[in-house]
Scaffold this active site. Structure first.
Site, mmCIF file in Angstrom:
data_model
loop_
_atom_site.group_PDB
_atom_site.id
_atom_site.type_symbol
_atom_site.label_atom_id
_atom_site.label_comp_id
_atom_site.label_asym_id
_atom_site.label_seq_id
_atom_site.Cartn_x
_atom_site.Cartn_y
_atom_site.Cartn_z
ATOM 1 N N SER A 1 4.892 -32.419 30.511
ATOM 2 C CA SER A 1 4.798 -32.885 31.881
ATOM 3 C C SER A 1 5.745 -34.065 32.104
ATOM 4 O O SER A 1 5.750 -35.016 31.326
ATOM 5 C CB SER A 1 3.356 -33.295 32.152
ATOM 6 O OG SER A 1 3.262 -33.751 33.452
ATOM 7 N N ASN B 1 3.506 -37.954 35.417
ATOM 8 C CA ASN B 1 4.561 -37.542 36.359
ATOM 9 C C ASN B 1 4.042 -37.713 37.786
ATOM 10 O O ASN B 1 2.953 -37.263 38.116
ATOM 11 C CB ASN B 1 4.899 -36.061 36.078
ATOM 12 C CG ASN B 1 6.016 -35.549 36.959
ATOM 13 O OD1 ASN B 1 6.524 -36.279 37.820
ATOM 14 N ND2 ASN B 1 6.404 -34.300 36.751
ATOM 15 N N GLU C 1 0.693 -29.176 25.780
ATOM 16 C CA GLU C 1 0.005 -30.425 26.098
ATOM 17 C C GLU C 1 -0.888 -30.823 24.936
ATOM 18 O O GLU C 1 -1.704 -30.037 24.457
ATOM 19 C CB GLU C 1 -0.824 -30.265 27.379
ATOM 20 C CG GLU C 1 0.052 -30.166 28.614
ATOM 21 C CD GLU C 1 -0.734 -30.161 29.928
ATOM 22 O OE1 GLU C 1 -1.971 -30.117 29.888
ATOM 23 O OE2 GLU C 1 -0.070 -30.195 30.984
ATOM 24 N N SER D 1 3.646 -30.649 38.455
ATOM 25 C CA SER D 1 3.242 -29.318 38.930
ATOM 26 C C SER D 1 1.915 -28.990 38.268
ATOM 27 O O SER D 1 1.821 -29.019 37.041
ATOM 28 C CB SER D 1 4.269 -28.270 38.528
ATOM 29 O OG SER D 1 5.559 -28.733 38.755
ATOM 30 N N GLY E 1 4.346 -27.324 30.027
ATOM 31 C CA GLY E 1 4.722 -27.332 28.612
ATOM 32 C C GLY E 1 3.491 -27.570 27.740
ATOM 33 O O GLY E 1 2.375 -27.720 28.227
ATOM 34 N N THR F 1 10.579 -28.837 36.701
ATOM 35 C CA THR F 1 10.687 -28.436 38.109
ATOM 36 C C THR F 1 12.064 -28.803 38.662
ATOM 37 O O THR F 1 12.681 -28.005 39.372
ATOM 38 C CB THR F 1 9.560 -29.101 38.905
ATOM 39 O OG1 THR F 1 8.324 -28.777 38.273
ATOM 40 C CG2 THR F 1 9.541 -28.617 40.334
HETATM 41 N N1 LIG Z 1 17.963 -34.087 36.221
HETATM 42 C C1 LIG Z 1 17.245 -35.125 36.713
HETATM 43 N N2 LIG Z 1 17.902 -36.123 37.296
HETATM 44 C C2 LIG Z 1 17.221 -37.161 37.811
HETATM 45 N N3 LIG Z 1 15.885 -37.281 37.771
HETATM 46 C C3 LIG Z 1 15.180 -36.299 37.199
HETATM 47 C C4 LIG Z 1 15.829 -35.162 36.662
HETATM 48 N N4 LIG Z 1 14.881 -34.350 36.150
HETATM 49 C C5 LIG Z 1 13.708 -34.972 36.403
HETATM 50 N N5 LIG Z 1 13.885 -36.119 37.031
HETATM 51 C C6 LIG Z 1 12.834 -37.080 37.427
HETATM 52 O O1 LIG Z 1 11.695 -36.829 36.691
HETATM 53 C C7 LIG Z 1 10.578 -36.533 37.505
HETATM 54 C C8 LIG Z 1 9.729 -35.493 36.889
HETATM 55 O O2 LIG Z 1 10.399 -34.265 36.838
HETATM 56 P P1 LIG Z 1 9.682 -32.868 37.073
HETATM 57 O O3 LIG Z 1 8.751 -32.957 38.172
HETATM 58 O O4 LIG Z 1 10.750 -31.883 37.115
HETATM 59 O O5 LIG Z 1 8.891 -32.732 35.753
HETATM 60 P P2 LIG Z 1 8.125 -31.465 35.227
HETATM 61 O O6 LIG Z 1 8.695 -31.151 33.906
HETATM 62 O O7 LIG Z 1 8.180 -30.411 36.245
HETATM 63 O O8 LIG Z 1 6.692 -32.024 35.079
HETATM 64 P P3 LIG Z 1 5.326 -31.262 35.266
HETATM 65 O O9 LIG Z 1 5.121 -30.432 34.101
HETATM 66 O O10 LIG Z 1 4.373 -32.365 35.378
HETATM 67 O O11 LIG Z 1 5.479 -30.523 36.517
HETATM 68 C C9 LIG Z 1 11.148 -36.080 38.792
HETATM 69 O O12 LIG Z 1 10.289 -36.373 39.853
HETATM 70 C C10 LIG Z 1 12.438 -36.889 38.852
HETATM 71 O O13 LIG Z 1 12.162 -38.167 39.406
HETATM 72 MG MG LIG Z 2 6.888 -29.560 37.423
#
Ligand SMILES: Nc1ncnc2c1ncn2[C@@H]1O[C@H](COP(=O)(O)OP(=O)(O)OP(=O)(O)O)[C@@H](O)[C@H]1O
Ligand SMILES: [Mg+2]
Length: 1107
Positions: free
Chosen positions: A110, A160, A392, A164, A390, A115
């Site tokens: 997470s 986060n 956990e 998601s 992912g 996303t």
């Molecule tokens: N390539 C990137 N460039 C800049 N900021 C990023 C990037 N990827 C992620 N982030 C930052 O990290 C935060 C978390 O990313 P994201 O929501 O994609 O995580 P996730 O892996 O989908 O987490 P979860 O499993 O909780 O959904 C985003 O809100 C953003 O602020």
């Molecule tokens: Mg996500």
């Protein structure tokens, strides 16, 4: 000019190694160090072969611009530094060009950036695929589905801010050209427990906060909501606001996105009503109430909230109230109703809220799918993007973590399978001997969880379905019995004594050794969560709602469709959907993005080694590298390999003419690379050890420096030579221009001379031609004239002949007529009397005469004597008669005319006639006198007293009394005299005094002379020797010369019976005393106007100048 293609490679300007496969030595430390080194240089992407490792930078990097999109577009995967765009491009191109369905698997814990990565992939594909109004709309809808799902399915967690809380798999569908057609979204296991309860520091789903912050007062009022978060029990209060997140703005974004995706206004409204109802459900509270039968019953504390919910959803309040107080169990034909205690009522309330929300979420996904589904039935190419939670590992791991980790186990398995399969396939394709690869296969763990008989999920389901008391503990006991011997299952209570003394493992937990590490699960809640129970009374109450969306969300509430079978458990549902997903993924070409979270603080620039190490381990990345490197660390197609290293060998530099493979062979032999270090595949060279590659790279670097010098040298030479050649060329150009100019001049001179010569020749030729033409024309004319004459002659001859002929004919006719006449007359003479012919003749003549005179009567001209008209003669035989008649008529009309005159007038006309006879055509003065009446006495002698003496002296009748000029004989000057003519005398008297100067009897006047010209001079010649002739002849001038001469003539004639001699001549002699003087009339100048002048020239000549 074609753009020069610059061949670049991943190996250029590498920080650390861009591809972990090249890592040397390969161990955890070097792996983490390499990641760290790259992360510190803002290189967040690193490859493991074709897998992309992405480290969340937690800051926006300038590497996602449209320019970057262009840079990565249509480039080979290893050509540029690692990037998520390179992977997206590779996937898109092999989908479009090789017709291979793709899937992009994004995993990580997470907050690792899954996303974001999925959105980057989608936006890249959207940017590079086809364009056009329709395609753009599809793209826009696909992209705009993200904000909607994020609002309803994401929440702030401690890990986060935009986590998601559901798994998402999206198939994007393309046509054969690679233009997007639509998509299908599948969702997995929404974390619905969050609706009713959130851990500390976390929030409920974003949408609740967004509505309360962003909706207008009006809208809130409609939804019966208040803006204050604290009013709602379901909203965790401690972190209602998230830093850097504007819920109100996001609400607008979501509404806009819903509109773009295709939600109708009433649908949007319904969705928000359901959200409001869920929020308000949390505010329903229960209180215990004892019943008569001694059992506790729950009652709703404050029914206001319930009432509002019912108004909002159109449910009968009593129905809902009852559903919160009773539970009806139906078994076969029986129906048993039991009351709910307070705890059960709360359970029922929360279950309803959770179900309502999760079903709403699923409905949203279905609704979005409806909008974005491809409109055509043509065969589609598919790119799947999987953004799933992912692995956990928390302190307290429950049913959800178990499910999530199971999913990740499955994904790892498919990864291993596909990677190995691909590796193996490549070896076979390239004809390289396959060597067995040692790796850990997690199939055994999957089996532990999903085995239909002995798997944990099967046990759980069995427990849930088993009659009797079922608790989490009984479930654990069962596990301990069945799975005890499994090498990846650990439990304190199991028969296996290994863990009996393991204090780290509490009694209420079991532990699984996942491929990524050990995870300990608390059994508490497993049964309940798996059952996912919603009392039937509630679902039926929901179905009764007049709110169409809520009704649709609870189809099982329909009593007509009552189903006594238990609904499938959450675990089995998830297992089934994971199985479908796996099947789906297996048919596609996988592309992996492994996301790593660098720190727990959501902060940029911090790289927590331990945290990363942990993720590297459980993501199995080292494992990944090992699998990839099992045979050969590096492989490259022959062409790019030769292109990159050809400068290292004389035979291949600068151009290798043969096949690329032969070139590489020569190159490697030359470089003396040990044979065991590489292997030749069909299209690729396989290098066993990264060291070898780095050696090649070092050699290349050195060689490039030498080459740079060489190129510089050659370039300088080339530049100078080019300049020289240019100058030479310029010189030639100038010379040629000059020569051209000179030749042009010369040519023009020759040309003008030629033109002159030519013109002379042409002139000469033309003249010659003209002469010839003229000659020819003259000949033609002569011929024509001759012809004309000849024709004329001919014609005349012909005419003569014809005339002759005609005359002959006529003569013949006349003769014939006469002869006929004669014959007739002779024949008929006997029939006529002898004088009949004469009579006829006379009669005819008479008739003709009669007709003639009658006609003449009508045609008579006027009576004017000067009228010359006379009718034409009608008959030739009357010619003399006609002339005579004309003469008689003229005489008669003259007589008529004359008869009108008095005696006086007759006298005047007689005089005028006399004058005419005397002077007509003789004297130029005459015509002017015709119109003037002859007055005679111009001076009134008798009336004027001045002339009394003169009157007295003349006793006769005065015929003429007029003033004349007497010309002085000596000098030709004129003096005025009165001229009187009486019956017998001519008198000259002084004009002033009236004294008589001379008196001449008419008998003494012998002659009167005058000129033929237009003057009034006349000379009166006297008889020689007469009394008056002493002084000589008179030379006079008068304005009435004609009248005076005429009257003088007439009077002389009547007195003396002799005709007075009137001489008209321009030169005559006049007697002056003794001398005879010649008076000569000449045409003179007009000095004195119209008056003639008289001048004495000499003794013998007097000249009169007449104008
Ligand atoms: N390539 C990137 N460039 C800049 N900021 C990023 C990037 N990827 C992620 N982030 C930052 O990290 C935060 C978390 O990313 P994201 O929501 O994609 O995580 P996730 O892996 O989908 O987490 P979860 O499993 O909780 O959904 C985003 O809100 C953003 O602020
Ligand atoms: Mg996500």
């Amino acid at each position: 000019m074609a753009k020069m293609e610059v061949k670049t490679s991943l190996l250029d300007n590498m920080i650390g190694v861009g591809d972990m496969v090249l890592l040397e030595p390969l161990d955890e430390d070097s792996f983490i160090n390499n990641l760290k080194k790259r992360f510190d240089h803002s290189e967040v992407y690193t490859y493991i072969g074709s897998v992309v490792i992405s480290i969340n930078p937690y800051r926006s990097l300038p590497i996602y611009t449209p320019e970057k999109v262009e840079e990565y577009r249509n480039r080979n995967f290893y050509e540029l530094s690692p990037h998520i765009f390179a992977l997206s491009d590779e996937a898109y191109r092999s989908l479009r060009d090789q017709d291979k369905d793709q899937c992009i698997l994004i995993t990580g814990e997470s907050g690792a950036g899954k996303t974001e990565a999925s959105k980057l992939v989608m936006s890249y594909v959207a940017a590079v695929c086809g364009k056009g109004a329709e395609v753009n709309q599809v793209k826009e809808q696909l992209l705009q589905s993200n904000p909607v799902l994020e609002a309803f399915g994401n929440a702030k967690t401690v890990r986060n801010d935009n986590s998601s809380r559901f798994g998402k798999y999206m198939d994007i569908e393309f046509d054969f050209k690679g233009d997007p057609l639509g998509g299908v979204i599948s969702n997995y296991l929404l974390e619905k427990s969050r609706v009713v309860k959130q851990p500390r520091g976390e929030r409920n789903f974003h949408i609740f906060y967004q509505i309360l912050s962003g909706a207008s007062e009006d809208f809130l009022c409609k939804l019966k909501l208040e803006r204050d978060f604290s009013r709602y029990n379901y909203l965790g209060l401690d972190s209602a606001k998230v830093n850097g997140v504007d819920d109100a703005a996001n609400f607008r974004t979501v509404r806009n996105a819903m509109q773009i995706v295709g939600f109708m206004d009433h649908e949007t409204q319904s969705v928000f009503e359901v959200v409001a109802a869920v929020l308000k459900l949390g505010n329903i509270e229960f209180k215990p109430e004892s019943r008569v039968n001694g059992l506790d019953e729950s009652k709703i504390k404050d029914k206001n909230e319930l009432k509002e919910i019912c108004e909002l959803t159109g449910i009968d309040q009593s129905v809902l109230e009852r559903a919160f107080s009773f539970r009806t169990v139906e078994a076969k034909q029986e129906k048993v109703s039991t009351t709910l205690n307070v705890a059960q009522a709360y359970y029922a309330r929360d279950a309803l809220a959770k179900n309502l929300y999760s079903r709403l979420f699923s409905w949203l996904v279905t609704r979005i799918n409806e909008s974005i589904k491809a409109q055509t039935k043509v065969r589609k190419k598919v790119m799947g993007v999987l953004d799933i939670y992912g692995f956990e590992i928390f302190e307290d791991n429950s049913f959800e973590q178990f499910i999530i980790n199971y999913c990740n186990e499955k994904l790892q398995q498919i990864f291993i399978e596909l990677t190995l399969k691909e590796e193996q396939e490549e070896y076979i394709r390239e004809g390289i001997e396959w060597t067995h690869i040692e790796y850990f296969n997690n199939a055994i763990i999957c089996d532990l969880i999903e085995n239909n008989q002995t798997g944990i999920l099967a046990m759980l389901d069995e427990e849930c379905l088993r009659p009797g008391t079922v608790t989490d503990d009984t479930f654990l006991e069962k596990l301990n019995q069945v799975c005890a011997t499994h090498q990846h299952f650990e439990s304190r209570m199991s028969k296996c004594s290994r863990f009996l003394n393991d204090t780290s493992l509490p009694h209420s937990c079991f532990r699984i050794q996942h491929y990524a590490g050990k995870v300990m699960y608390q059994v508490e809640g497993f049964v309940d969560k798996n059952n996912d129970l919603l009392y039937r009374d509630l679902s039926q109450a929901m179905w009764k709602a007049s709110h169409s969306l809520i009704k649709a969300l609870f189809p099982e509430g329909n009593p007509a469709k009552i189903n006594l079978k238990r609904p499938p458990t959450a675990g089995s549902q998830f297992k089934a959907s994971v199985a479908t997903l796996m099947k789906n993924l297996q048919t596609k070409n996988p592309n992996y993005i492994r996301c790593i979270k660098p720190n727990d603080k959501k902060a940029a620039h911090i790289f927590n080694d331990a945290l990363v190490c942990h993720q590297v381990r459980y993501l199995g990345l080292l494992e990944n590298v090992r699998v990839r490197r099992a045979g050969y660390a590096f492989r490259q197609a022959y062409e790019p390999c030769l292109e990159r290293y050809k400068m290292l060998c004389k035979q291949t530099w600068p151009h290798w003419r043969g096949p690329a493979r032969a070139g590489v062979e020569v190159l490697f032999n030359e470089l003396e690379i040990p044979e065991e270090e590489f292997s030749f595949g069909r299209s690729k060279i396989f290098i066993r050890n990264p060291r070898t590659l780095f050696k090649l790279e070092d050699l290349r670097k050195q060689r490039l420096e030498d080459l740079a010098t060489l190129i510089e040298k050659i370039y300088r030479g080339w530049k100078c030579r080019t300049r020289f050649l240019l100058m030479k060329k310029s010189q030639i150009v100038i010379a040629s221009w000059y020569r051209r100019y000179a030749q042009q001049k010369k040519y023009q001179k020759i040309k003008s001379s030629a033109i002159i010569v030519q013109s002379y020749i042409r002139g000469w030729k033309a003249r010659k031609l003209l002469r010839e033409l003229k000659h020819q024309k003259r000949c033609n004319e002569a011929a024509t004239i001759i012809a004309a004459y000849w024709h004329g002659t001919q014609a005349r001859r012909e005419l003569r002949r014809l005339k002759e002929e005609a005359r002959n004919k006529h003569a013949i006719a006349v003769i014939w007529a006469y002869w006929l006449g004669y014959k007739v007359r002779r024949e008929y003479r006997k029939f006529f009397r002898a004088n009949a012919g004469r009579k006829i003749y006379e009669f005819t003549l008479q008739r003709l005469m009669q007709k003639y005179f009658l006609e003449m009567k009508n045609k008579m001209p006027s009576l004017s004597p000067i009228d010359k008209n006379w009718p034409a003669r009608p008959y030739l035989f009357l010619d003399s008669t006609h002339k005579e008649l004309k003469r008689i008529f003229h005489l008669w009309r003259c007589k008529k005319y004359r008869d009108q005159f008095t005696d006086q007038q007759k006298l005047i006309y007689e005089e005028k006639l006399e004058a005419s006879e005397l002077f007509k055509d003789k004297k130029a003065l005459y015509p002017a006198s015709v119109g003037q009446p002859f007055q005679g006495a111009y001076l009134e002698i008798s009336k004027n007293p001045k002339y009394k003496k003169l009157k007295d002296a003349v006793d006769e009748k005065i015929i003429i009394a007029e003033v004349v000029n007497k010309i002085n004989r000596a000098n030709g000057k004129a003096t005025s005299r009165i001229f009187l003519l009486t019956k017998n005398n001519v008198l000259l008297a002084d004009q002033k005094s009236g004294n008589i100067k001379s008196e001449v009897p008419l008998g003494d006047v012998t002659k009167v002379s005058m000129s033929s010209q237009n003057d009034g001079f006349f000379a009166v010649h006297l008889k020689e020797g007469s009394g008056a002739a002493g002084k000589g002849d008179f030379l006079l001038s008068s304005d009435h010369l004609i009248e005076m001469a005429t009257k003088l003539y007439r009077t002389t004639l009547s007195q003396t019976k002799q005709k007075l001699n009137i001489e008209i001549s321009d030169e005559f002699l006049v007697q002056f005393r003794q001398d005879k003087v010649c008076v000569k009339f000449i045409q003179g100048s007009q000095k004195n106007g119209n008056i003639p002048t008289c001048k004495r020239k000499n003794n013998r000549l007097l000249e009169v100048a007449v104008p």
